[in-house]
Motif scaffolding. Structure first.
Motif, mmCIF file in Angstrom:
data_model
loop_
_atom_site.group_PDB
_atom_site.id
_atom_site.type_symbol
_atom_site.label_atom_id
_atom_site.label_comp_id
_atom_site.label_asym_id
_atom_site.label_seq_id
_atom_site.Cartn_x
_atom_site.Cartn_y
_atom_site.Cartn_z
ATOM 1 N N ILE A 352 0.835 -1.202 0.000
ATOM 2 C CA ILE A 352 0.000 0.000 0.000
ATOM 3 C C ILE A 352 0.872 1.254 0.000
ATOM 4 O O ILE A 352 0.565 2.243 -0.670
ATOM 5 C CB ILE A 352 -0.962 -0.001 1.200
ATOM 6 C CG1 ILE A 352 -1.762 -1.307 1.229
ATOM 7 C CG2 ILE A 352 -1.900 1.192 1.128
ATOM 8 C CD1 ILE A 352 -2.534 -1.607 -0.038
ATOM 9 N N GLY A 353 1.986 1.216 0.738
ATOM 10 C CA GLY A 353 2.908 2.354 0.730
ATOM 11 C C GLY A 353 3.485 2.589 -0.647
ATOM 12 O O GLY A 353 3.655 3.738 -1.087
ATOM 13 N N ARG A 354 3.764 1.513 -1.360
ATOM 14 C CA ARG A 354 4.310 1.627 -2.717
ATOM 15 C C ARG A 354 3.262 2.224 -3.657
ATOM 16 O O ARG A 354 3.581 3.073 -4.492
ATOM 17 C CB ARG A 354 4.741 0.240 -3.196
ATOM 18 C CG ARG A 354 5.575 0.227 -4.460
ATOM 19 C CD ARG A 354 6.379 -1.048 -4.550
ATOM 20 N NE ARG A 354 7.035 -1.147 -5.839
ATOM 21 C CZ ARG A 354 6.628 -1.927 -6.831
ATOM 22 N NH1 ARG A 354 5.554 -2.670 -6.664
ATOM 23 N NH2 ARG A 354 7.287 -1.989 -7.967
ATOM 24 N N LEU A 355 2.013 1.770 -3.536
ATOM 25 C CA LEU A 355 0.948 2.342 -4.352
ATOM 26 C C LEU A 355 0.864 3.849 -4.154
ATOM 27 O O LEU A 355 0.826 4.620 -5.116
ATOM 28 C CB LEU A 355 -0.398 1.708 -3.985
ATOM 29 C CG LEU A 355 -0.689 0.294 -4.472
ATOM 30 C CD1 LEU A 355 -2.044 -0.165 -3.937
ATOM 31 C CD2 LEU A 355 -0.670 0.209 -5.980
ATOM 32 N N HIS A 356 0.848 4.271 -2.904
ATOM 33 C CA HIS A 356 0.687 5.699 -2.613
ATOM 34 C C HIS A 356 1.941 6.496 -2.963
ATOM 35 O O HIS A 356 1.848 7.657 -3.353
ATOM 36 C CB HIS A 356 0.310 5.889 -1.155
ATOM 37 C CG HIS A 356 -1.115 5.523 -0.863
ATOM 38 N ND1 HIS A 356 -1.638 5.444 0.411
ATOM 39 C CD2 HIS A 356 -2.149 5.215 -1.699
ATOM 40 C CE1 HIS A 356 -2.919 5.109 0.347
ATOM 41 N NE2 HIS A 356 -3.244 4.953 -0.924
ATOM 42 N N SER A 357 3.120 5.880 -2.829
ATOM 43 C CA SER A 357 4.342 6.594 -3.216
ATOM 44 C C SER A 357 4.405 6.789 -4.726
ATOM 45 O O SER A 357 5.065 7.701 -5.217
ATOM 46 C CB SER A 357 5.583 5.848 -2.724
ATOM 47 O OG SER A 357 5.766 4.627 -3.420
ATOM 48 N N LEU A 402 -6.478 4.022 3.908
ATOM 49 C CA LEU A 402 -6.049 3.293 5.101
ATOM 50 C C LEU A 402 -7.235 2.949 5.989
ATOM 51 O O LEU A 402 -7.286 1.863 6.591
ATOM 52 C CB LEU A 402 -5.016 4.115 5.871
ATOM 53 C CG LEU A 402 -3.687 4.359 5.149
ATOM 54 C CD1 LEU A 402 -2.788 5.276 5.981
ATOM 55 C CD2 LEU A 402 -2.966 3.045 4.866
ATOM 56 N N VAL A 403 -8.201 3.852 6.099
ATOM 57 C CA VAL A 403 -9.408 3.580 6.879
ATOM 58 C C VAL A 403 -10.238 2.493 6.197
ATOM 59 O O VAL A 403 -10.796 1.612 6.859
ATOM 60 C CB VAL A 403 -10.237 4.869 7.072
ATOM 61 C CG1 VAL A 403 -11.602 4.557 7.689
ATOM 62 C CG2 VAL A 403 -9.477 5.856 7.962
ATOM 63 N N GLN A 404 -10.322 2.534 4.864
ATOM 64 C CA GLN A 404 -11.045 1.492 4.129
ATOM 65 C C GLN A 404 -10.462 0.112 4.432
ATOM 66 O O GLN A 404 -11.212 -0.853 4.647
ATOM 67 C CB GLN A 404 -10.966 1.760 2.624
ATOM 68 C CG GLN A 404 -11.862 2.881 2.128
ATOM 69 C CD GLN A 404 -11.667 3.144 0.636
ATOM 70 O OE1 GLN A 404 -10.545 3.051 0.122
ATOM 71 N NE2 GLN A 404 -12.745 3.473 -0.054
ATOM 72 N N ILE A 405 -9.149 0.030 4.439
ATOM 73 C CA ILE A 405 -8.502 -1.251 4.746
ATOM 74 C C ILE A 405 -8.771 -1.646 6.195
ATOM 75 O O ILE A 405 -9.129 -2.795 6.494
ATOM 76 C CB ILE A 405 -6.986 -1.163 4.490
ATOM 77 C CG1 ILE A 405 -6.711 -1.029 2.990
ATOM 78 C CG2 ILE A 405 -6.266 -2.382 5.052
ATOM 79 C CD1 ILE A 405 -5.288 -0.679 2.657
ATOM 80 N N ASN A 406 -8.635 -0.682 7.087
ATOM 81 C CA ASN A 406 -8.793 -0.953 8.518
ATOM 82 C C ASN A 406 -10.190 -1.474 8.860
ATOM 83 O O ASN A 406 -10.350 -2.295 9.769
ATOM 84 C CB ASN A 406 -8.505 0.320 9.309
ATOM 85 C CG ASN A 406 -8.214 0.046 10.770
ATOM 86 O OD1 ASN A 406 -7.325 -0.747 11.086
ATOM 87 N ND2 ASN A 406 -8.952 0.684 11.669
ATOM 88 N N LYS A 423 3.906 1.005 9.944
ATOM 89 C CA LYS A 423 5.340 1.308 9.922
ATOM 90 C C LYS A 423 5.934 0.980 8.552
ATOM 91 O O LYS A 423 6.731 1.751 8.009
ATOM 92 C CB LYS A 423 6.060 0.528 11.016
ATOM 93 C CG LYS A 423 5.863 1.079 12.415
ATOM 94 C CD LYS A 423 6.634 0.255 13.437
ATOM 95 C CE LYS A 423 6.493 0.851 14.846
ATOM 96 N NZ LYS A 423 7.188 0.037 15.872
ATOM 97 N N ALA A 424 5.539 -0.176 7.997
ATOM 98 C CA ALA A 424 6.035 -0.549 6.665
ATOM 99 C C ALA A 424 5.495 0.408 5.610
ATOM 100 O O ALA A 424 6.200 0.773 4.662
ATOM 101 C CB ALA A 424 5.619 -1.986 6.346
ATOM 102 N N TYR A 425 4.251 0.822 5.777
ATOM 103 C CA TYR A 425 3.642 1.790 4.860
ATOM 104 C C TYR A 425 4.399 3.117 4.924
ATOM 105 O O TYR A 425 4.753 3.704 3.898
ATOM 106 C CB TYR A 425 2.171 1.989 5.248
ATOM 107 C CG TYR A 425 1.488 3.135 4.546
ATOM 108 C CD1 TYR A 425 0.872 2.947 3.310
ATOM 109 C CD2 TYR A 425 1.443 4.413 5.113
ATOM 110 C CE1 TYR A 425 0.241 4.004 2.660
ATOM 111 C CE2 TYR A 425 0.814 5.466 4.468
ATOM 112 C CZ TYR A 425 0.216 5.260 3.242
ATOM 113 O OH TYR A 425 -0.400 6.301 2.604
#
Length: 467
Positions: A352-357, A402-406, A423-425
């Motif tokens: 998810i972090g990669r998608l957003h980056s 992030l809320v959607q996933i949560n 943290k990984a995100y």
């Protein structure tokens, strides 16, 4: 024996074989318009490249040897000796490719050369694995290498390989102390994102016309684009899908908007006609699918897209047999060891972090739209009709994802695992994971949690925030 290797516009490249063994390569420029002819007459492109190859060779950078240069009126040709045996750089692993590209980038800059066309197709390896640079026309010598040269050249590599921070910093530090590696790395990532966006948009656009990626196909009442390399009988696949839907066999999903069924190894999804002036749903899904695919994000392998005369549409991909993430988290996750749980959370956070980056936004990013492959610990993103890659995405949009996933994963997933995910995100996005945790928690407060189990949909409630 002359063998045509490549032909485009005014340029063609031939390989000359002798006794079945490559001996020379000939690059020919044959201008068509008056202006092109005048330019090549005054300054032959092939002669410029011959001079560049000589300069690169004298600087210790491996290039094919120049055998001859020929001029015939406004046309010109460069003859170079073949590197034998040789294999393209793209035939080795991506990690090794990236290391060679970075090393060659440093060598070029160290010798005051700038290259505006640095890509994997311009490099081959000899019998000893040494890289040879093939195309030198876009290389220019510089009196002094400046920050812009470094950022642009490294960004071309980072754009393709998403170079890990430690490898990027290591390569930058080899350039000496004249520039701050940390500051350069940040600017390279920013430039790389802009290059990646243009690259992906071009590839996606080209996929909807006859070309190297797809071939156009017409049938009874439809027009389609089928990915090259797939021996697909689309008429038969569509007939089998229609039969599945009529008889309700091998149907994976049935709704008014979409019908999804399995045909052999293919997943076939048909969509109802879109609203007036709107793009067909399958085309939207195809574009979103390829946006992820060309960004090296896990997706079902794209096969074909088609639009019918009545406005309905169809998307064909390879079938994925992996479980949906929400089902996996409900049924299999609780029995895993602590470190296995942490590894999954971290890998998912990196995705998810990669998608957003990459400035990719998925408007329906939920656990039921993601599959997990535990064998390779890899994730695959589904439902791609609402995906966009933009110049930037706002913090509010990222927080919404992030809320959607949560709120689409079971409540029993621990706080520590959720923090591991964040943290990984944050390692990709530069956010403070503690701030993210607080805001995701507050954004989820009082929300309904909905996910799938083998017994059907299950609902839970996220606890309210205590004031």
């Amino acid at each position: 024996t002359w063998v045509l290797i490549h032909e485009r516009s005014i340029r063609s490249v031939y390989r000359l074989d002798k006794g079945g063994v490559p001996e020379f390569f000939v690059k020919i420029y044959d201008p068509k318009t008056t202006l092109e002819k005048l330019r090549n007459l005054l300054r032959p492109r092939t002669l410029h490249e011959a001079h560049m190859l000589a300069q690169l060779n004298s600087s210790g950078i491996l290039v094919p040897g120049v055998h001859d240069h020929i001029r015939y009126y406004a046309s010109s040709a460069l003859v170079t000796r073949a590197v034998v045996p040789a294999k393209p750089l793209y035939e080795i692993g991506r990690t090794e490719q990236a290391a060679i590209m970075l090393d060659l980038t440093v060598k070029l800059l160290d010798n005051n050369f700038f290259f505006s066309d640095m890509h994997v197709g311009n490099i081959i390896l000899d019998r000893d694995g040494r890289p040879f640079l093939l195309d030198a026309y876009e290389i220019k010598p510089c009196r002094k290498i400046n920050e812009g040269h470094i950022i642009s050249l490294f960004a071309q590599v980072h754009n393709v390989y998403d170079t890990p921070d430690d490898k990027l910093m290591e390569a930058l530090e080899r350039l000496g102390s004249r520039f701050d590696p940390a500051e350069l790395a940040q600017k390279i990532r920013r430039k790389s994102r802009a290059l990646r966006l243009r690259y992906v948009q071009r590839r996606v656009k080209r996929s909807l016309r006859q070309g190297s990626f797809t071939q156009e196909q017409t049938g009874d009442g439809y027009r389609a684009y089928v990915r090259r390399g797939h021996d697909l009988d689309l008429d038969n696949v569509l007939d089998q899908h229609a039969k599945n839907v009529r008889q309700m066999t091998h149907v994976l999903k049935y709704q008014e908007k979409t019908q999804l069924s399995c045909v052999d190894d293919y997943c076939v999804k048909t969509y109802k006609p879109a609203r007036p002036l709107c793009s067909p749903y399958a085309l939207r899904s195809w574009k979103g699918l390829l946006t992820l695919y060309f960004n090296c994000v896990g997706v079902a392998e794209p096969v074909a897209v088609g639009v019918f005369e009545n406005g309905s549409s169809v998307l064909v991909t390879h079938m994925l047999s992996h479980p949906d993430l929400d089902l996996f988290l409900w049924e299999d996750y609780p029995a895993l060891k602590l470190m296995e749980k942490r590894d999954i959370a971290a890998a998912f956070g990196r995705l998810i972090g990669r998608l957003h980056s990459f400035n990719i936004y998925h408007a329906d990013l939920k656990a039921c739209n993601i599959k997990i492959d535990m064998a390779d610990l890899r994730f695959y993103v589904l439902d791609t009709d609402r995906i966009e890659q933009r110049r930037s995405i706002s913090y509010a949009k990222r927080l919404k994802n992030l809320v959607q996933i949560n709120t689409s994963i079971p409540l029993h997933i621990s706080r520590s695992d959720r923090m591991t995910f964040l943290k990984a995100y944050a390692a990709h996005t530069g956010d403070d994971p503690r701030v993210l945790f607080k805001e995701v928690w507050e954004g989820s407060a009082g929300s309904e949690i909905l996910y799938c189990t083998s017994d059907g949909d299950r609902k839970e409630s996220w606890p309210a925030v205590k004031r």
